[in-house]
Design an enzyme around this catalytic site. Structure first.
Site, PDB file in Angstrom:
ATOM      1  N   TYR A  54      38.757 -10.515  69.204  1.00 57.77           N
ATOM      2  CA  TYR A  54      38.139 -11.845  69.182  1.00 57.77           C
ATOM      3  C   TYR A  54      37.308 -12.053  67.907  1.00 57.77           C
ATOM      4  O   TYR A  54      36.849 -13.148  67.630  1.00 57.77           O
ATOM      5  CB  TYR A  54      37.237 -12.068  70.406  1.00 57.77           C
ATOM      6  CG  TYR A  54      37.912 -11.989  71.754  1.00 57.77           C
ATOM      7  CD1 TYR A  54      39.294 -11.924  71.875  1.00 57.77           C
ATOM      8  CD2 TYR A  54      37.167 -11.986  72.916  1.00 57.77           C
ATOM      9  CE1 TYR A  54      39.907 -11.848  73.119  1.00 57.77           C
ATOM     10  CE2 TYR A  54      37.771 -11.919  74.168  1.00 57.77           C
ATOM     11  CZ  TYR A  54      39.139 -11.836  74.254  1.00 57.77           C
ATOM     12  OH  TYR A  54      39.734 -11.757  75.497  1.00 57.77           O
ATOM     13  N   HIS A 112      43.292  -3.535  76.077  1.00 55.69           N
ATOM     14  CA  HIS A 112      43.494  -4.994  76.112  1.00 55.69           C
ATOM     15  C   HIS A 112      44.867  -5.364  76.698  1.00 55.69           C
ATOM     16  O   HIS A 112      44.966  -6.249  77.540  1.00 55.69           O
ATOM     17  CB  HIS A 112      43.338  -5.553  74.695  1.00 55.69           C
ATOM     18  CG  HIS A 112      42.970  -6.997  74.638  1.00 55.69           C
ATOM     19  ND1 HIS A 112      42.132  -7.521  73.682  1.00 55.69           N
ATOM     20  CD2 HIS A 112      43.329  -8.055  75.399  1.00 55.69           C
ATOM     21  CE1 HIS A 112      41.992  -8.821  73.873  1.00 55.69           C
ATOM     22  NE2 HIS A 112      42.716  -9.169  74.919  1.00 55.69           N
TER      23      HIS A 112
HETATM   24  N1  LIG Z   1      42.340  -9.814  78.639  1.00 59.78           N
HETATM   25  C1  LIG Z   1      43.039 -10.784  78.095  1.00 59.78           C
HETATM   26  O1  LIG Z   1      44.184 -10.614  77.651  1.00 59.78           O
HETATM   27  C2  LIG Z   1      42.454 -12.144  78.015  1.00 59.78           C
HETATM   28  C3  LIG Z   1      41.106 -12.313  78.242  1.00 59.78           C
HETATM   29  N2  LIG Z   1      40.524 -13.571  78.184  1.00 59.78           N
HETATM   30  C4  LIG Z   1      39.080 -13.661  78.488  1.00 59.78           C
HETATM   31  O2  LIG Z   1      38.898 -14.636  79.507  1.00 59.78           O
HETATM   32  C5  LIG Z   1      37.985 -15.629  79.037  1.00 59.78           C
HETATM   33  C6  LIG Z   1      38.250 -16.978  79.666  1.00 59.78           C
HETATM   34  O3  LIG Z   1      39.566 -17.412  79.415  1.00 59.78           O
HETATM   35  P1  LIG Z   1      39.903 -18.659  78.461  1.00 59.78           P
HETATM   36  O4  LIG Z   1      41.297 -18.467  78.021  1.00 59.78           O
HETATM   37  O5  LIG Z   1      38.837 -18.810  77.442  1.00 59.78           O
HETATM   38  O6  LIG Z   1      39.971 -19.914  79.436  1.00 59.78           O
HETATM   39  P2  LIG Z   1      39.054 -20.596  80.551  1.00 59.78           P
HETATM   40  O7  LIG Z   1      39.914 -20.775  81.756  1.00 59.78           O
HETATM   41  O8  LIG Z   1      37.750 -19.929  80.684  1.00 59.78           O
HETATM   42  O9  LIG Z   1      38.848 -22.056  79.945  1.00 59.78           O
HETATM   43  C7  LIG Z   1      38.034 -22.285  78.821  1.00 59.78           C
HETATM   44  C8  LIG Z   1      38.162 -23.770  78.431  1.00 59.78           C
HETATM   45  O10 LIG Z   1      37.618 -24.583  79.475  1.00 59.78           O
HETATM   46  C9  LIG Z   1      36.575 -25.411  78.949  1.00 59.78           C
HETATM   47  N3  LIG Z   1      35.545 -25.492  79.987  1.00 59.78           N
HETATM   48  C10 LIG Z   1      34.643 -24.533  80.343  1.00 59.78           C
HETATM   49  N4  LIG Z   1      33.881 -24.957  81.356  1.00 59.78           N
HETATM   50  C11 LIG Z   1      34.289 -26.204  81.670  1.00 59.78           C
HETATM   51  C12 LIG Z   1      33.875 -27.149  82.629  1.00 59.78           C
HETATM   52  N5  LIG Z   1      32.888 -26.889  83.483  1.00 59.78           N
HETATM   53  N6  LIG Z   1      34.527 -28.345  82.661  1.00 59.78           N
HETATM   54  C13 LIG Z   1      35.522 -28.607  81.812  1.00 59.78           C
HETATM   55  N7  LIG Z   1      35.972 -27.750  80.872  1.00 59.78           N
HETATM   56  C14 LIG Z   1      35.353 -26.550  80.799  1.00 59.78           C
HETATM   57  C15 LIG Z   1      36.101 -24.702  77.695  1.00 59.78           C
HETATM   58  O11 LIG Z   1      35.590 -25.625  76.779  1.00 59.78           O
HETATM   59  P3  LIG Z   1      34.027 -25.583  76.289  1.00 59.78           P
HETATM   60  O12 LIG Z   1      33.810 -24.255  75.644  1.00 59.78           O
HETATM   61  O13 LIG Z   1      33.952 -26.726  75.312  1.00 59.78           O
HETATM   62  O14 LIG Z   1      33.180 -25.803  77.501  1.00 59.78           O
HETATM   63  C16 LIG Z   1      37.399 -24.095  77.165  1.00 59.78           C
HETATM   64  O15 LIG Z   1      38.161 -25.057  76.476  1.00 59.78           O
HETATM   65  C17 LIG Z   1      38.166 -15.588  77.518  1.00 59.78           C
HETATM   66  O16 LIG Z   1      37.130 -16.256  76.829  1.00 59.78           O
HETATM   67  C18 LIG Z   1      38.247 -14.098  77.292  1.00 59.78           C
HETATM   68  O17 LIG Z   1      36.944 -13.548  77.339  1.00 59.78           O
HETATM   69  C19 LIG Z   1      41.299 -14.671  77.922  1.00 59.78           C
HETATM   70  C20 LIG Z   1      42.651 -14.537  77.665  1.00 59.78           C
HETATM   71  C21 LIG Z   1      43.327 -13.279  77.685  1.00 59.78           C
HETATM   72  O1  LIG Z   2      42.242 -11.854  75.206  1.00 57.01           O
HETATM   73  C1  LIG Z   2      42.597 -12.918  74.727  1.00 57.01           C
HETATM   74  O2  LIG Z   2      41.864 -13.908  74.701  1.00 57.01           O
HETATM   75  C2  LIG Z   2      43.924 -13.026  74.155  1.00 57.01           C
HETATM   76  O3  LIG Z   2      44.366 -14.043  73.723  1.00 57.01           O
HETATM   77  C3  LIG Z   2      44.754 -11.830  74.196  1.00 57.01           C
HETATM   78  O4  LIG Z   2      45.952 -12.214  74.674  1.00 57.01           O
HETATM   79  C4  LIG Z   2      44.788 -11.078  72.842  1.00 57.01           C
HETATM   80  O5  LIG Z   2      43.796 -11.467  71.985  1.00 57.01           O
HETATM   81  C5  LIG Z   2      46.123 -11.124  72.218  1.00 57.01           C
HETATM   82  O6  LIG Z   2      47.092 -10.904  72.861  1.00 57.01           O
HETATM   83  C6  LIG Z   2      46.304 -11.389  70.779  1.00 57.01           C
HETATM   84  O7  LIG Z   2      47.682 -11.378  70.492  1.00 57.01           O
END
Ligand SMILES: NC(=O)C1=CN([C@@H]2O[C@H](COP(=O)(O)OP(=O)(O)OC[C@H]3O[C@@H](n4cnc5c(N)ncnc54)[C@H](OP(=O)(O)O)[C@@H]3O)[C@@H](O)[C@H]2O)C=CC1
Ligand SMILES: O=C(O)C(=O)[C@@H](O)[C@H](O)C(=O)CO
Length: 280
Positions: A54, A112
């Site tokens: 990230y 990850h």
């Molecule tokens: N292990 C992995 O492979 C992965 C891990 N992750 C983790 O999971 C976390 C969360 O997933 P993510 O993909 O970010 O998606 P989320 O499902 O958390 O959605 C985030 C989005 O929703 C918006 N949002 C947040 N709160 C609200 C609300 N109350 N009302 C309306 N919109 C809202 C945010 O905008 P705003 O910021 O403007 O509020 C942002 O655009 C990531 O940040 C990361 O830490 C994510 C993907 C893959």
């Molecule tokens: O963890 C996240 O938010 C991701 O998007 C992951 O999927 C990770 O960073 C990745 O797969 C990048 O290719």
């Protein structure tokens, strides 16, 4: 300033008390990222989710160092990237993560993605055990692992991951994998828990349940995770939305409401299959 929200905890298989909701930090970078994470800590978030990939471990670590919230109350998670799989590589990558964070120890360290075609996740997890034995990491776990990957790690290392962080939201409730986690004693964490800017929050069933409880659609979805026993990691840069997303402990969904929300199932949002996803 409004009062901090008290967040209940679950217990990991290593005895760690683990908050029922955490903060996703993907895209919270730089000074703005630090400010957003500090605000979240003020609001009551105690579990933070970052990753080397990230490119914001520095921003998250600075928030943890600068906040008035005691370090002992905060759980910092980071993740090993695909390009660093392997025993020695994982130990070196962890050094980089710890330096980026500027912290003595990491509370939860995850692989990850499994990258089964690279086939180094077992030796990476052996390195995680060493980091835990050395006192540098409190809890060790994985992310995006399937049942097959989990059972292989357990068979070959004798260690059960504390956590598996996977894609999980009402469009992809992951019932089968959650049942495996329950059997093995692994806590489920949910990534993209509120559907990451999909149409999830405008679904009629979620709106109806929200109206009947006098809460927002996002609160209904976060609460749905909590009642499934999964730990959601909603990301928000905005302090009002951070508070909204954490303020889910004053109402309860009925069983039929939980089922109706799970009925939105249709599959992964972005198609990232752990068997094939090539994370760098
Ligand atoms: N292990 C992995 O492979 C992965 C891990 N992750 C983790 O999971 C976390 C969360 O997933 P993510 O993909 O970010 O998606 P989320 O499902 O958390 O959605 C985030 C989005 O929703 C918006 N949002 C947040 N709160 C609200 C609300 N109350 N009302 C309306 N919109 C809202 C945010 O905008 P705003 O910021 O403007 O509020 C942002 O655009 C990531 O940040 C990361 O830490 C994510 C993907 C893959
Ligand atoms: O963890 C996240 O938010 C991701 O998007 C992951 O999927 C990770 O960073 C990745 O797969 C990048 O290719």
């Amino acid at each position: 300033m409004a009062d901090a929200i008290g967040v209940p905890t679950l217990t990991l298989n290593d005895g760690t008390a683990f908050p029922a909701v955490g903060l996703g930090t993907y895209k919270l970078n730089g000074d703005d990222g630090t400010a957003a994470v500090k605000g979240a800590l003020d609001t009551g978030y105690r579990l933070l989710d970052t990753a080397l990939n990230y490119e914001n471990e520095d921003a998250v670590g600075r928030a943890v160092r600068e906040t008035d919230v005691p370090r002992s109350e905060i759980l910092v998670t980071s993740k090993l990237p695909g390009r660093h799989h392997g025993y020695d590589e994982a130990l070196r990558s962890f050094d980089e993560t710890r330096a980026n964070l500027g912290l003595d120890h990491v509370d939860l360290y995850l692989i990850h993605w499994p990258l089964p075609r690279v086939d180094k996740y077992v030796e990476s997890f052996r390195a995680f055990k060493k980091l835990q034995d050395d006192g540098l990491v409190t809890s060790i776990g994985v992310s995006n692992f399937t049942e097959e990957h989990l059972r292989r790690v357990i068979d070959e290392t004798g260690v059960v991951p504390a956590v598996n962080q996977v894609e999980l939201h009402p469009y992809f409730p992951q019932a089968a994998l959650r049942a495996v986690h329950r059997e093995l004693g692994i806590v489920t964490e949910s990534w993209s828990p509120i559907g990451k800017q999909s149409e999830l929050l405008t679904e009629g069933v979620i709106g109806d349940v929200a109206a009947s409880h006098g809460v927002t659609p996002t609160q209904v979805v976060v609460r749905w995770h909590v009642q499934l026993g999964a730990v959601p990691l909603p990301k928000s840069a905005d302090s009002g939305r951070q508070r909204e997303n954490l303020d889910v402990f004053g109402f309860e969904l009925a069983d039929d409401e939980v089922s109706a929300i799970s009925g939105l199932e249709r599959g992964r949002l972005w198609g990232a299959d752990p068997e094939t996803h090539e994370e760098f």
